[in-house]
Structures are given as C-alpha cells and as structure tokens.
Scaffold this motif. Structure first.
Motif, PDB file in Angstrom:
ATOM      1  N   ASP A 175      -5.332  -8.028  31.004  1.00  0.00           N
ATOM      2  CA  ASP A 175      -4.323  -7.253  31.711  1.00  0.00           C
ATOM      3  C   ASP A 175      -3.109  -8.160  31.955  1.00  0.00           C
ATOM      4  O   ASP A 175      -3.187  -9.122  32.729  1.00  0.00           O
ATOM      5  CB  ASP A 175      -4.929  -6.764  33.037  1.00  0.00           C
ATOM      6  CG  ASP A 175      -3.933  -5.934  33.849  1.00  0.00           C
ATOM      7  OD1 ASP A 175      -2.771  -5.771  33.385  1.00  0.00           O
ATOM      8  OD2 ASP A 175      -4.317  -5.460  34.933  1.00  0.00           O
ATOM      9  N   LEU A 176      -2.007  -7.880  31.275  1.00  0.00           N
ATOM     10  CA  LEU A 176      -0.802  -8.716  31.360  1.00  0.00           C
ATOM     11  C   LEU A 176      -0.290  -8.819  32.796  1.00  0.00           C
ATOM     12  O   LEU A 176       0.107  -9.897  33.252  1.00  0.00           O
ATOM     13  CB  LEU A 176       0.281  -8.144  30.432  1.00  0.00           C
ATOM     14  CG  LEU A 176       1.586  -8.910  30.343  1.00  0.00           C
ATOM     15  CD1 LEU A 176       1.367 -10.329  29.827  1.00  0.00           C
ATOM     16  CD2 LEU A 176       2.588  -8.170  29.445  1.00  0.00           C
ATOM     17  N   ALA A 177      -0.348  -7.696  33.521  1.00  0.00           N
ATOM     18  CA  ALA A 177       0.137  -7.691  34.917  1.00  0.00           C
ATOM     19  C   ALA A 177      -0.693  -8.633  35.783  1.00  0.00           C
ATOM     20  O   ALA A 177      -0.167  -9.335  36.653  1.00  0.00           O
ATOM     21  CB  ALA A 177       0.082  -6.272  35.476  1.00  0.00           C
ATOM     22  N   GLU A 178      -1.992  -8.686  35.511  1.00  0.00           N
ATOM     23  CA  GLU A 178      -2.876  -9.570  36.272  1.00  0.00           C
ATOM     24  C   GLU A 178      -2.544 -11.040  35.969  1.00  0.00           C
ATOM     25  O   GLU A 178      -2.477 -11.872  36.877  1.00  0.00           O
ATOM     26  CB  GLU A 178      -4.338  -9.277  35.897  1.00  0.00           C
ATOM     27  CG  GLU A 178      -5.332 -10.076  36.724  1.00  0.00           C
ATOM     28  CD  GLU A 178      -6.756  -9.995  36.155  1.00  0.00           C
ATOM     29  OE1 GLU A 178      -7.009  -9.152  35.273  1.00  0.00           O
ATOM     30  OE2 GLU A 178      -7.596 -10.810  36.597  1.00  0.00           O
ATOM     31  N   LEU A 179      -2.302 -11.339  34.698  1.00  0.00           N
ATOM     32  CA  LEU A 179      -1.941 -12.706  34.300  1.00  0.00           C
ATOM     33  C   LEU A 179      -0.642 -13.136  34.991  1.00  0.00           C
ATOM     34  O   LEU A 179      -0.557 -14.230  35.561  1.00  0.00           O
ATOM     35  CB  LEU A 179      -1.810 -12.784  32.769  1.00  0.00           C
ATOM     36  CG  LEU A 179      -1.256 -14.069  32.156  1.00  0.00           C
ATOM     37  CD1 LEU A 179      -2.011 -15.303  32.624  1.00  0.00           C
ATOM     38  CD2 LEU A 179      -1.300 -14.002  30.630  1.00  0.00           C
ATOM     39  N   ILE A 180       0.356 -12.253  34.969  1.00  0.00           N
ATOM     40  CA  ILE A 180       1.639 -12.586  35.594  1.00  0.00           C
ATOM     41  C   ILE A 180       1.470 -12.763  37.109  1.00  0.00           C
ATOM     42  O   ILE A 180       2.028 -13.686  37.706  1.00  0.00           O
ATOM     43  CB  ILE A 180       2.692 -11.505  35.260  1.00  0.00           C
ATOM     44  CG1 ILE A 180       3.050 -11.617  33.764  1.00  0.00           C
ATOM     45  CG2 ILE A 180       3.949 -11.657  36.123  1.00  0.00           C
ATOM     46  CD1 ILE A 180       3.925 -10.527  33.230  1.00  0.00           C
ATOM     47  N   SER A 181       0.645 -11.911  37.713  1.00  0.00           N
ATOM     48  CA  SER A 181       0.382 -12.037  39.150  1.00  0.00           C
ATOM     49  C   SER A 181      -0.303 -13.369  39.459  1.00  0.00           C
ATOM     50  O   SER A 181      -0.019 -14.011  40.476  1.00  0.00           O
ATOM     51  CB  SER A 181      -0.474 -10.849  39.595  1.00  0.00           C
ATOM     52  OG  SER A 181      -1.154 -11.152  40.766  1.00  0.00           O
ATOM     53  N   ASN A 182      -1.191 -13.814  38.573  1.00  0.00           N
ATOM     54  CA  ASN A 182      -1.859 -15.111  38.765  1.00  0.00           C
ATOM     55  C   ASN A 182      -0.871 -16.281  38.662  1.00  0.00           C
ATOM     56  O   ASN A 182      -1.011 -17.279  39.363  1.00  0.00           O
ATOM     57  CB  ASN A 182      -2.994 -15.290  37.754  1.00  0.00           C
ATOM     58  CG  ASN A 182      -4.184 -14.415  38.097  1.00  0.00           C
ATOM     59  OD1 ASN A 182      -4.315 -13.946  39.225  1.00  0.00           O
ATOM     60  ND2 ASN A 182      -5.051 -14.183  37.121  1.00  0.00           N
ATOM     61  N   VAL A 183       0.113 -16.159  37.782  1.00  0.00           N
ATOM     62  CA  VAL A 183       1.158 -17.189  37.690  1.00  0.00           C
ATOM     63  C   VAL A 183       1.935 -17.219  39.003  1.00  0.00           C
ATOM     64  O   VAL A 183       2.152 -18.272  39.600  1.00  0.00           O
ATOM     65  CB  VAL A 183       2.125 -16.920  36.514  1.00  0.00           C
ATOM     66  CG1 VAL A 183       3.278 -17.925  36.531  1.00  0.00           C
ATOM     67  CG2 VAL A 183       1.407 -16.971  35.169  1.00  0.00           C
ATOM     68  N   ARG A 184       2.311 -16.029  39.467  1.00  0.00           N
ATOM     69  CA  ARG A 184       3.093 -15.899  40.713  1.00  0.00           C
ATOM     70  C   ARG A 184       2.381 -16.538  41.909  1.00  0.00           C
ATOM     71  O   ARG A 184       3.016 -17.117  42.781  1.00  0.00           O
ATOM     72  CB  ARG A 184       3.312 -14.424  41.035  1.00  0.00           C
ATOM     73  CG  ARG A 184       4.557 -13.850  40.481  1.00  0.00           C
ATOM     74  CD  ARG A 184       5.793 -14.209  41.304  1.00  0.00           C
ATOM     75  NE  ARG A 184       6.994 -13.985  40.515  1.00  0.00           N
ATOM     76  CZ  ARG A 184       7.639 -14.937  39.863  1.00  0.00           C
ATOM     77  NH1 ARG A 184       7.256 -16.189  39.915  1.00  0.00           N
ATOM     78  NH2 ARG A 184       8.708 -14.667  39.148  1.00  0.00           N
ATOM     79  N   GLN A 185       1.058 -16.395  41.943  1.00  0.00           N
ATOM     80  CA  GLN A 185       0.313 -16.914  43.100  1.00  0.00           C
ATOM     81  C   GLN A 185       0.412 -18.428  43.221  1.00  0.00           C
ATOM     82  O   GLN A 185       0.475 -18.956  44.322  1.00  0.00           O
ATOM     83  CB  GLN A 185      -1.155 -16.502  42.999  1.00  0.00           C
ATOM     84  CG  GLN A 185      -1.339 -15.030  43.316  1.00  0.00           C
ATOM     85  CD  GLN A 185      -2.794 -14.656  43.476  1.00  0.00           C
ATOM     86  OE1 GLN A 185      -3.654 -15.498  43.687  1.00  0.00           O
ATOM     87  NE2 GLN A 185      -3.070 -13.370  43.374  1.00  0.00           N
ATOM     88  N   VAL A 186       0.405 -19.139  42.093  1.00  0.00           N
ATOM     89  CA  VAL A 186       0.502 -20.601  42.190  1.00  0.00           C
ATOM     90  C   VAL A 186       1.949 -21.068  42.076  1.00  0.00           C
ATOM     91  O   VAL A 186       2.265 -22.214  42.389  1.00  0.00           O
ATOM     92  CB  VAL A 186      -0.364 -21.328  41.129  1.00  0.00           C
ATOM     93  CG1 VAL A 186      -1.832 -21.119  41.423  1.00  0.00           C
ATOM     94  CG2 VAL A 186      -0.009 -20.922  39.728  1.00  0.00           C
TER      95      VAL A 186
END
Lengths: 225, 130
Positions: A175-186
């Motif tokens: 899920d691309l949105a999940e990957l981008i959200s994971n980048v945002r978190q760190v």
C-alpha cells in the motif's frame, strides 16, 4: 589512575574533511546530492532517467560508490555524463576522504550538480557526512512498506525521500499510502516524491523540484559572491 | 560492519589524547553512544577487541554509556521518550518532534596509567624478583 576528559565526537576526522568538501562546494556554487538506498532500490536507473529528463539543462557529474566493479559508472558515461567510480573493496559506505580524493577527477567549477551514489546500504552511510548539500534517500515499493520503520536513522536524516517503482505497488502487494505514512512518521519534514524510473510516472514533479533546487543554489552563490 | 572503522576512530582519538599526557598506557576508554545511531553496542565491543591490538589501549576496558533517545515537540515542547514504534509526529498537536538526545557518538574520557603508577609497578615487580 588519571582520568582525562576527551569529549570528542568519534566521527570528528570525517566531519572535518566533510566540512572542507562542503566549503569547496559552496565556493564553486555546486549542489551536491548524497544518494542513498538499499541495494537494488534503483539508484542508478533513477539517475539514468533523471539525466535523460534534465535534457542537458544542467551540468552534471556523478560519483559512483560500490564495493566492486565499475558497471554503474559505465552506465552513466554511456549517457555522455562525467562519472568516476570509487570501489571501496570491503567498506560498506563512502566517507568524506574518499569523496575528496574523487574530486580531483572532476573540473568541479564546470559543474552545477554533483550526485554521489553511495554504496547500497541503509545503515552505515547514514553516519558519514560527505559534505553534501542534500541527502536523498531512495526506497522502492518492492521492498515493502516497513523499511522506514526498520531503518529510522537513515530516513530521519533525509532531506528528500524518493519512493521508486510505484508501478509495482499492486504486484508487490504494498500500500503506497502506508509506505509514505511510514516515511512521514520518522521524518515529518522531508520532501517525498513517489515515482517510477521505468514508466516515468511522477518523474516530472521530481525533475521540476531538482531543477529549481539547482537554480536557487546557483543564484544563492551568485548573490553571496 | 562500520563498527570497525568506528572502533579505529575511537582508538585514534584516545591515543592522541594519551600521548599529550605522555601516558604509557590507557586503562579505560569511556564512550557515550546514543540509542538513535546505527551503531550496535555488541558489534562495537567486538570490533574494539580486534582494533586495540598493538595500541596504547591494548589492555584497556571499553565502557559504553548508552544515551537514551529523547524527543521534544517543537510546538508544545513536551519532552518524552518515544514509543517502541518510532513516530516523530507529536501525538497532541501533529507537529514534528525534534530529537533532543540519542544521536551521541563521543569519546567522553580516558583513564591513563600515570608515570608514578608505572614506576611503582616496576619497583614492585623488581622487589618480587629479588
């Protein structure tokens, strides 16, 4: 026994050389990118597509870092771009001294942009400043959505995160949105560009941003001088 | 395995400082290591065992102090220890969190054998032999 205070950063020697590199890049008005990713995320293909997309609009040089072979340098040279290969042997990262030595292979004042493609590794290169102006981390959708969580230091230090191979999202079950959200978190402040080097999807936004960065960097140097 | 080059840097820094003090040997090297670095404690200890051979720190003990990671919200300014799953977005206001500590990688101090200790040791050994 005598206790002697030291209070010295362990990476001091590297940081001093990186500061010298950075000062030189600034004097020459050169934007330098330290491009990092895991092996196989697509750094060299990203560079090839970027070079083609820039259409000679800026004077570019590339330093390639690999443990072995000059395959990547040959790919870049095939596009008519100046490129120098650093083979590190067994060392898992580039350091500032290796870059300083490689600079003798370039006429630095004739360049607008220098991309240093680091050794494919999401751990060690994070600790070694090269003197770059921008830290760009590339991750590919095919590696899964969890990479930023597993390697937070690397993603945290990035100025830009490029999410590559978005054309493979469905096939990889990611899920691309999940990957981008994971980048945002760190890394809540990094610029994030989802793209595909193969299909060209999302590439124009990245190229516009890059051209703009090179132009503003050159302009800032002109103003300073 | 960048811990080997980290261990070599630690030894370079410690030896340079020890030489300024004309020390015969280094007994202890104290290092501050942040949680939010990519340096693994065990790998660093292992690399140190290899790298210290033939240096002034050949018999030195490496003491590693782990520095906890603390983050601070740039807006609400609450300092806290991050959750197990690292998230650098403030749970209260959604603004980015700043890393306050945890990125340290520093040689804090060294402990040296003084000239008097060295001579005392020599004398002790000499008396034992007589």
């Amino acid at each position: 026994m005598e206790r002697v205070p030291v209070q010295t950063n362990v990476l001091k020697a590297n940081q001093e050389t990186a500061a010298e590199n950075r000062a030189r890049f600034q004097t020459e008005g050169l934007l330098v990118i330290n491009l990092m990713s895991s092996p196989g995320a697509g750094k060299t293909t990203l560079l090839e597509t970027t070079i083609k997309g820039l259409k000679g609009g800026c004077r570019l040089g590339v330093i390639e870092g690999d443990l072995q072979t000059d395959l990547d340098t040959r790919r870049i040279r095939a596009l008519g771009i100046r490129s120098h290969q650093i083979t590190t042997g067994t060392v898992c990262h580039l350091d500032a001294r290796m870059v300083a030595r490689a600079l003798t292979e370039f006429s630095v004042h004739e360049l607008d942009l220098l991309v240093i493609e680091n050794v494919g590794n999401l751990i060690c290169p994070a600790s070694f400043d090269l003197g770059e102006g921008l830290r760009v981390v590339l991750c590919s959708v095919a590696e899964g959505a969890e990479k930023p969580k597993k390697y937070p230091v690397m993603f945290h230090k990035a100025d830009v995160v490029l999410v590559n191979k978005i054309d493979l999202a469905k096939a990889s079950g990611v899920d691309l949105a999940e990957l981008i959200s994971n980048v945002r978190q760190v890394n809540p402040t990094a610029s994030i560009f989802p793209l595909s080097s193969r299909t060209g999807e999302g590439f124009s936004t990245w190229l516009d941003w890059l051209e703009h960065s090179v132009a503003t960097h050159s302009a800032a140097t002109l103003v300073r001088s | 395995m960048h811990e080997l080059s980290i261990a070599a840097s630690i030894l370079d820094i410690a030896e340079a400082r020890a030489r300024e003090h004309n020390a015969g040997s280094i007994q202890v090297i104290r290092v501050r290591l942040g949680e939010f670095t990519n340096i693994a404690r065990e790998a660093l200890e292992f690399a140190f065992e290899i790298a210290r051979q033939g240096t002034l720190a050949q018999n030195a003990r490496l003491e590693i102090e782990i520095v906890a990671m603390l983050v601070e919200c740039i807006v609400c300014q609450g300092v806290n220890h991050p959750e197990r799953t690292l998230c650098l977005i403030c749970a209260h206001c959604g603004f980015p969190l700043r890393v306050v500590s945890g990125e340290e990688l520093q040689v804090d101090y060294i402990e040296l054998e003084t000239e008097a200790e060295r001579l005392a040791w020599k004398e002790y050994r000499y008396k034992q032999m007589c």
